[in-house]
Design an enzyme around this catalytic site. Structure first.
Site, PDB file in Angstrom:
ATOM      1  N   CYS A  69       0.842  -1.192   0.000  1.00 40.54           N
ATOM      2  CA  CYS A  69       0.000   0.000   0.000  1.00 40.54           C
ATOM      3  C   CYS A  69       0.881   1.248   0.000  1.00 40.54           C
ATOM      4  CB  CYS A  69      -0.883   0.022   1.232  1.00 40.54           C
ATOM      5  SG  CYS A  69      -1.694  -1.531   1.537  1.00 40.54           S
ATOM      6  N   ARG A  77       2.069   1.108  -7.647  1.00 39.77           N
ATOM      7  CA  ARG A  77       2.308   0.007  -6.720  1.00 39.77           C
ATOM      8  C   ARG A  77       1.139  -0.972  -6.685  1.00 39.77           C
ATOM      9  NH1 ARG A  77       5.837   2.241  -2.167  1.00 39.77           N
ATOM     10  NH2 ARG A  77       4.931   0.615  -0.915  1.00 39.77           N
ATOM     11  N   TRP A  89      -3.787  -1.913  -1.000  1.00 40.84           N
ATOM     12  CA  TRP A  89      -3.730  -3.175  -1.741  1.00 40.84           C
ATOM     13  C   TRP A  89      -4.042  -4.228  -0.692  1.00 40.84           C
ATOM     14  CZ3 TRP A  89      -0.955  -7.791  -2.403  1.00 40.84           C
ATOM     15  CH2 TRP A  89      -1.156  -8.402  -3.645  1.00 40.84           C
ATOM     16  N   ASN A 143       0.541   0.892   6.648  1.00 40.68           N
ATOM     17  CA  ASN A 143       1.066  -0.168   5.763  1.00 40.68           C
ATOM     18  C   ASN A 143       1.679  -1.232   6.654  1.00 40.68           C
ATOM     19  OD1 ASN A 143       0.469   1.333   3.557  1.00 40.68           O
ATOM     20  ND2 ASN A 143       2.575   1.802   2.992  1.00 40.68           N
ATOM     21  N   GLY A 144       1.587  -2.489   6.236  1.00 37.27           N
ATOM     22  CA  GLY A 144       2.197  -3.563   7.023  1.00 37.27           C
ATOM     23  C   GLY A 144       1.124  -4.512   7.523  1.00 37.27           C
ATOM     24  N   GLU A 204      10.876 -23.474 -14.677  1.00 38.42           N
ATOM     25  CA  GLU A 204      10.658 -22.059 -14.346  1.00 38.42           C
ATOM     26  C   GLU A 204      11.837 -21.202 -14.836  1.00 38.42           C
ATOM     27  OE1 GLU A 204       8.432 -20.093 -13.493  1.00 38.42           O
ATOM     28  OE2 GLU A 204       9.387 -18.391 -12.492  1.00 38.42           O
ATOM     29  N   LYS A 214      11.576 -18.091 -17.499  1.00 41.95           N
ATOM     30  CA  LYS A 214      12.047 -16.720 -17.229  1.00 41.95           C
ATOM     31  C   LYS A 214      12.943 -16.232 -18.349  1.00 41.95           C
ATOM     32  CE  LYS A 214       9.873 -15.709 -14.876  1.00 41.95           C
ATOM     33  NZ  LYS A 214       8.887 -16.352 -14.076  1.00 41.95           N
ATOM     34  N   GLU A 231      10.931 -15.485 -21.461  1.00 39.36           N
ATOM     35  CA  GLU A 231      10.045 -14.326 -21.341  1.00 39.36           C
ATOM     36  C   GLU A 231      10.772 -13.001 -21.501  1.00 39.36           C
ATOM     37  OE1 GLU A 231       8.189 -15.361 -17.415  1.00 39.36           O
ATOM     38  OE2 GLU A 231       6.364 -14.743 -18.467  1.00 39.36           O
ATOM     39  N   HIS A 264      16.483 -38.937 -23.194  1.00 39.69           N
ATOM     40  CA  HIS A 264      15.365 -39.422 -24.012  1.00 39.69           C
ATOM     41  C   HIS A 264      15.040 -38.455 -25.142  1.00 39.69           C
ATOM     42  CE1 HIS A 264      14.525 -42.707 -21.240  1.00 39.69           C
ATOM     43  NE2 HIS A 264      14.825 -41.839 -20.284  1.00 39.69           N
ATOM     44  N   LYS A 292       0.392  -9.158 -18.063  1.00 34.94           N
ATOM     45  CA  LYS A 292       0.645  -9.586 -16.680  1.00 34.94           C
ATOM     46  C   LYS A 292      -0.368 -10.627 -16.239  1.00 34.94           C
ATOM     47  CE  LYS A 292       2.499  -9.591 -12.603  1.00 34.94           C
ATOM     48  NZ  LYS A 292       3.608 -10.566 -12.517  1.00 34.94           N
TER      49      LYS A 292
HETATM   50  O1  M6R Z   1      -1.669 -14.468 -12.051  1.00 33.45           O
HETATM   51  P1  M6R Z   1      -1.294 -15.912 -12.219  1.00 33.45           P
HETATM   52  O2  M6R Z   1      -0.273 -16.384 -11.208  1.00 33.45           O
HETATM   53  O3  M6R Z   1      -2.462 -16.832 -12.281  1.00 33.45           O
HETATM   54  O4  M6R Z   1      -0.581 -15.972 -13.638  1.00 33.45           O
HETATM   55  C1  M6R Z   1      -0.187 -17.193 -14.185  1.00 33.45           C
HETATM   56  C2  M6R Z   1       0.712 -16.977 -15.373  1.00 33.45           C
HETATM   57  O5  M6R Z   1       0.085 -16.209 -16.345  1.00 33.45           O
HETATM   58  C3  M6R Z   1       2.044 -16.318 -14.984  1.00 33.45           C
HETATM   59  O6  M6R Z   1       2.725 -17.052 -14.014  1.00 33.45           O
HETATM   60  C4  M6R Z   1       2.936 -16.163 -16.216  1.00 33.45           C
HETATM   61  O7  M6R Z   1       3.362 -17.407 -16.672  1.00 33.45           O
HETATM   62  C5  M6R Z   1       4.122 -15.245 -15.904  1.00 33.45           C
HETATM   63  N1  M6R Z   1       4.358 -14.405 -17.024  1.00 33.45           N
HETATM   64  C6  M6R Z   1       5.357 -15.999 -15.577  1.00 33.45           C
HETATM   65  O8  M6R Z   1       6.467 -15.191 -15.419  1.00 33.45           O
END
Ligand code: M6R
Length: 609
Positions: free
Chosen positions: A2, A27, A73, A99-100, A483, A487, A490, A506, A604
């Site tokens: 927040c 934020r 938030w 906040n907190g 993961e 990253k 992306e 394999h 996002k």
């Molecule tokens: O908001 P969510 O955690 O449900 O989102 C899931 C995915 O869309 C999200 O993790 C996406 O893969 C990210 N871009 C990963 O960095």
């Protein structure tokens, strides 16, 4: 999290507060509000964007030269006008923005209600207003009343208090949640984040934990929680507004990676009882009886949340001995999933709005499963539609690539594993205690990795021109390989494949030559020897190798570069191994002159199918 802004001086406070709130909008927020001091305290609050508050303020007389404001938030209580800050005491004599997280808010609330206080919100923050009210009614001066109230509070706070009776005075206090005082010419500002005040002044005083400030238009007096006077110099910020929102970091992604020690602390706050050796998850209390009876957990999620779920599968099976399956939210509804009343369907989502994960939960509900959420955004659709859950408390994640939310999901899944194991009597006290103690140590260990991040930067620079990369990991680390590869894809647009090490032979090994590097997650754990064999096999094909390993592991003869991380217990090691992979992806993007905060083609939150 927040945002807070306060003003005291000779100008009208309202426009300054609204401008500060606008600057804090980046934020994340779900509601906002302000209180201005005139002949009484005038408070206006609204749900939604700050523009909603601006609209409401136009219909209220908010004249006055001192005031406080907040963008919320949600953490405790859904986004609503009642839960928006500022919060007042019963008599309306004071107003508070906070906040907190107040960890002992439930017991304080019960105590205060028993003494006749009436609460208007579901928030943890409101207890502060009532605690102060009691001390003011005992004729304590405002500054002392705030200080003495805070002695009753356990948790974190950055807060500002304004009172009806004491004109032109704001009281601020900090413990674990930042606050900065802006020094102007006959005027002062208080903010949770310099971005809220940077256009007004660059002269600032940063409050440290355990400090309080009384701020008037004449000056600032500082004091510690134990009533010792404090002297502090004013500092000059050389930040512009853009840098200020990122707290001095060039990108949100880096800011969020660097925040992770605090994020893990927040995810675990109040949930680890080291004395009793128990995981305390209040959000699951109501469904405890059903959880004793379940025979299967199905985890659903998308993207990084799905990979967190895969780590969760290892964790819950290991700690609680319950069979777990992990499903992609985007595939779940196209199958005919077999769900019974003894199935728990657990959604993992940062946003709580991912359409496929939400649909999976709806499908599970139609089939009478118990539905749970591990969600970061309080009051989001999935949080509302699940029967119960555990919030991540990672704070708003602005970078499109998930970093701190992923790590908070792993921390919460570890707690859920311990909790379920204890509830069902399948986890020994010794194992539970050891897991919780190791979890408690993680923030410092993450900080250690972050302090040594220069090596990751150098490695990324060296490999910045690669076009392909294979990520390998085994057991708990297979999902971390997925993961890590996600990253890199992306934010740096390097083609990356994540595989479990055992699958390498394999198929993917056909790709390997001197131009195709691999990143192998090989901490010294129960599968270390097997990972070393895989590295031998990659070397034999002249594939360049980067090892993410624990300090002291004997891998120098196998790798071209190594990145060392501290060692923890096997089931928590993935949390530590994730950090260098995030940093590597970030640094690769920088080395390739890309903006990691704005990856092409990505949103996002994916709220459509
Ligand atoms: O908001 P969510 O955690 O449900 O989102 C899931 C995915 O869309 C999200 O993790 C996406 O893969 C990210 N871009 C990963 O960095």
């Amino acid at each position: 999290m927040c945002g807070i802004i306060g003003y005291v001086g000779s100008k009208q406070a309202t426009p300054i507060l609204l401008k500060g709130l606008k600057a804090l909008e980046y934020r994340g927020y779900d509601s906002s509000g302000l209180t201005v001091q005139s002949d009484r305290l005038v408070t206006v609050r609204a749900v939604g964007e700050v523009s909603e508050l601006v609209e409401r303020v136009q219909h209220v007389r908010t004249q006055g030269t001192a005031g406080i404001a907040h963008t919320r938030w949600a953490t405790h209580g859904i986004p609503s006008v009642e839960n928006a800050h500022p919060h007042a005491d019963c008599a309306g004599g004071i107003s508070v923005v906070h906040n907190g997280i107040i960890e002992n808010h439930i017991e304080l609330r019960e105590e205060l209600i028993a003494r006749g206080h009436v609460f208007a919100s579901e928030t943890d923050s409101e207890v502060i207003a009532h605690l102060i009210e009691e001390r003011l009614s005992d004729c304590r001066p405002l500054f002392a009343a705030v200080r003495e109230s805070l002695a009753r509070v356990r948790g974190t706070y950055g807060l500002v208090v304004i009172s009806k009776e004491i004109p032109q005075t704001l009281i601020a206090a900090r413990m674990g949640s930042p606050l900065v005082i802006g020094v102007g010419d006959g005027e002062y500002f208080i903010a949770s984040d310099p971005s809220a005040i940077i256009e007004q002044t660059k002269d600032v005083i940063f409050l440290d934990d355990g400090e309080l400030a009384a701020v008037t238009s004449e000056g600032v007096s500082l004091m510690s929680l134990d009533a010792q006077e404090i002297q502090k110099e004013t500092q000059q910020l050389d930040w512009d507004i853009e840098t200020a929102t990122k707290e001095g970091n060039p990108h949100f992604m880096l800011k969020e990676i660097l925040e992770q020690p605090q994020v893990i602390e927040n995810s675990c706050r109040g949930r680890i009882d080291l004395i009793e050796g128990r995981a305390v998850l209040g959000g699951l209390k109501e469904v405890e009886d059903r959880l004793r009876e379940i025979d299967r957990v199905v985890i659903v999620g998308c993207g990084s949340a799905y990979y967190a779920g895969l780590v969760g599968e290892y964790l819950i099976e290991d700690l609680a001995g319950i069979p777990v399956e992990v499903e992609l939210g985007s595939e779940y509804r196209y199958r005919k999933p077999i769900i019974t009343e003894r199935t728990v369907v657990l959604a993992i989502s940062q946003s709580g709005e991912t359409a496929d994960t939400l649909e999976a939960i709806r499908e599970a509900k139609r089939k009478n499963a118990l539905t749970l959420g591990i969600i970061n955004t309080v009051g989001s659709s999935i949080a509302r539609e699940t029967d119960a859950g555990v919030y991540c408390h990672a704070g708003p994640e602005i970078g499109v690539a998930s970093t701190k939310a992923f790590v908070s999901q792993l921390a919460v899944l570890s707690l859920v594993g311990v909790y379920l194991g204890q509830l069902r009597g399948s986890l020994s006290d010794r194992n539970a205690g050891a897991t919780l103690a190791a979890l408690y140590e993680l923030p410092d260990q993450v900080q250690e990795i972050l302090n040594d991040r220069n090596l990751v930067t150098q490695t990324a620079k060296k490999y910045s021109s690669i076009e392909n990369c294979l990520y390998l990991g085994r057991s708990f680390h297979a999902p971390i390989a997925y993961e890590g590869a996600l990253k890199l894809k992306e934010v740096s647009y390097v083609h990356a494949e994540g595989y479990s090490s055992g699958e390498m032979k394999h198929g993917p090994i056909a790709l390997i030559d001197q131009g195709f590097p691999s990143i192998v997650l090989c901490p010294e754990d129960s599968v270390f020897e097997k990972n070393c064999s895989n590295m031998q096999e990659l070397r034999a094909r002249r594939g360049p190798l980067i090892g993410i390993t624990t300090k002291g592991a004997q891998i120098d003869h196998l790798v071209d570069a190594r990145i060392d991380i501290p060692k923890t217990i096997e089931c928590l090691q993935p949390i530590l191994s994730t950090i260098p992979l995030q940093l590597f992806a970030y640094e690769m993007a920088i080395a390739r002159k890309l903006n990691p905060d704005k990856p092409r083609n990505l949103a996002k939150s994916v709220t459509v199918e």
